[in-house]
Scaffold this motif. Structure first.
Motif, mmCIF file in Angstrom:
data_model
loop_
_atom_site.group_PDB
_atom_site.id
_atom_site.type_symbol
_atom_site.label_atom_id
_atom_site.label_comp_id
_atom_site.label_asym_id
_atom_site.label_seq_id
_atom_site.Cartn_x
_atom_site.Cartn_y
_atom_site.Cartn_z
ATOM 1 N N PRO A 1 0.812 -1.223 0.000
ATOM 2 C CA PRO A 1 0.000 0.000 0.000
ATOM 3 C C PRO A 1 0.845 1.274 0.000
ATOM 4 C CG PRO A 1 -0.744 -1.501 1.733
ATOM 5 C CD PRO A 1 0.472 -2.101 1.125
ATOM 6 N N LEU A 2 2.086 1.179 0.428
ATOM 7 C CA LEU A 2 2.934 2.366 0.424
ATOM 8 C C LEU A 2 3.168 2.888 -0.989
ATOM 9 C CD1 LEU A 2 5.724 1.465 3.008
ATOM 10 C CD2 LEU A 2 3.895 3.124 3.266
ATOM 11 N N PRO B 1 -1.472 7.873 -2.540
ATOM 12 C CA PRO B 1 -1.106 9.141 -3.185
ATOM 13 C C PRO B 1 -0.294 10.076 -2.278
ATOM 14 C CG PRO B 1 -3.483 9.030 -2.829
ATOM 15 C CD PRO B 1 -2.917 7.709 -2.434
ATOM 16 N N ARG B 2 -0.302 9.850 -0.977
ATOM 17 C CA ARG B 2 0.480 10.697 -0.076
ATOM 18 C C ARG B 2 1.988 10.492 -0.267
ATOM 19 N NH1 ARG B 2 -1.748 9.156 5.635
ATOM 20 N NH2 ARG B 2 -1.690 7.154 4.590
#
Length: 131
Positions: free
Chosen positions: A79-80, A84-85
């Motif tokens: 997920p990293l 979008p962050r």
């Protein structure tokens, strides 16, 4: 006549005693030289052990940095990578920066430890030449 023979034998006895004293002195000098050479060899072996410990520790520090690079090099989806962050790469830069900082810190600690611990162990005593 036997007085001359007795004096001759006493003279030979003194020569033999002098020769034995010289042999004992030579034996003592040989043992002292053997001990001195043994101390020098022990000192050389200790220096080689220090170099071995230093090389092993440096390789462990580099393997830590290699491990961090290998973790990011694995082709697994996490997920990293999708969040979008983290698109601008600041997390990667943070991890690389922290890894470099930790490695540099380990090098500094290692340098300080080895320079303070082994700074005065290289002094040899030179024995005088006894003839």
């Amino acid at each position: 006549e036997h007085e001359e023979a007795e004096m001759l034998l006493e003279c030979y006895l003194q020569e033999i005693g002098s020769t034995l004293d010289n042999l004992e002195l030579t034996e003592y000098q040989i043992e002292s030289t053997e001990k001195f050479v043994s101390f020098r060899l022990d000192s050389g072996r200790n220096r080689l052990l220090k170099v071995d410990v230093l090389a092993t520790t440096v390789s462990a520090i580099f393997s830590f940095g290699s491990f961090i690079g290998a973790v990011f090099g694995v082709n697994l989806q996490t997920p990293l990578f999708d969040d979008p962050r983290y698109d601008n790469g600041w997390l990667f830069n943070l991890v690389v920066g922290l890894t470099c900082f930790v490695m540099f810190g380990c090098f500094v600690v290692l340098w300080l430890y080895f320079t303070s611990r082994f700074s005065n162990t290289e002094k040899f005593v030179v024995l005088p030449n006894v003839s």
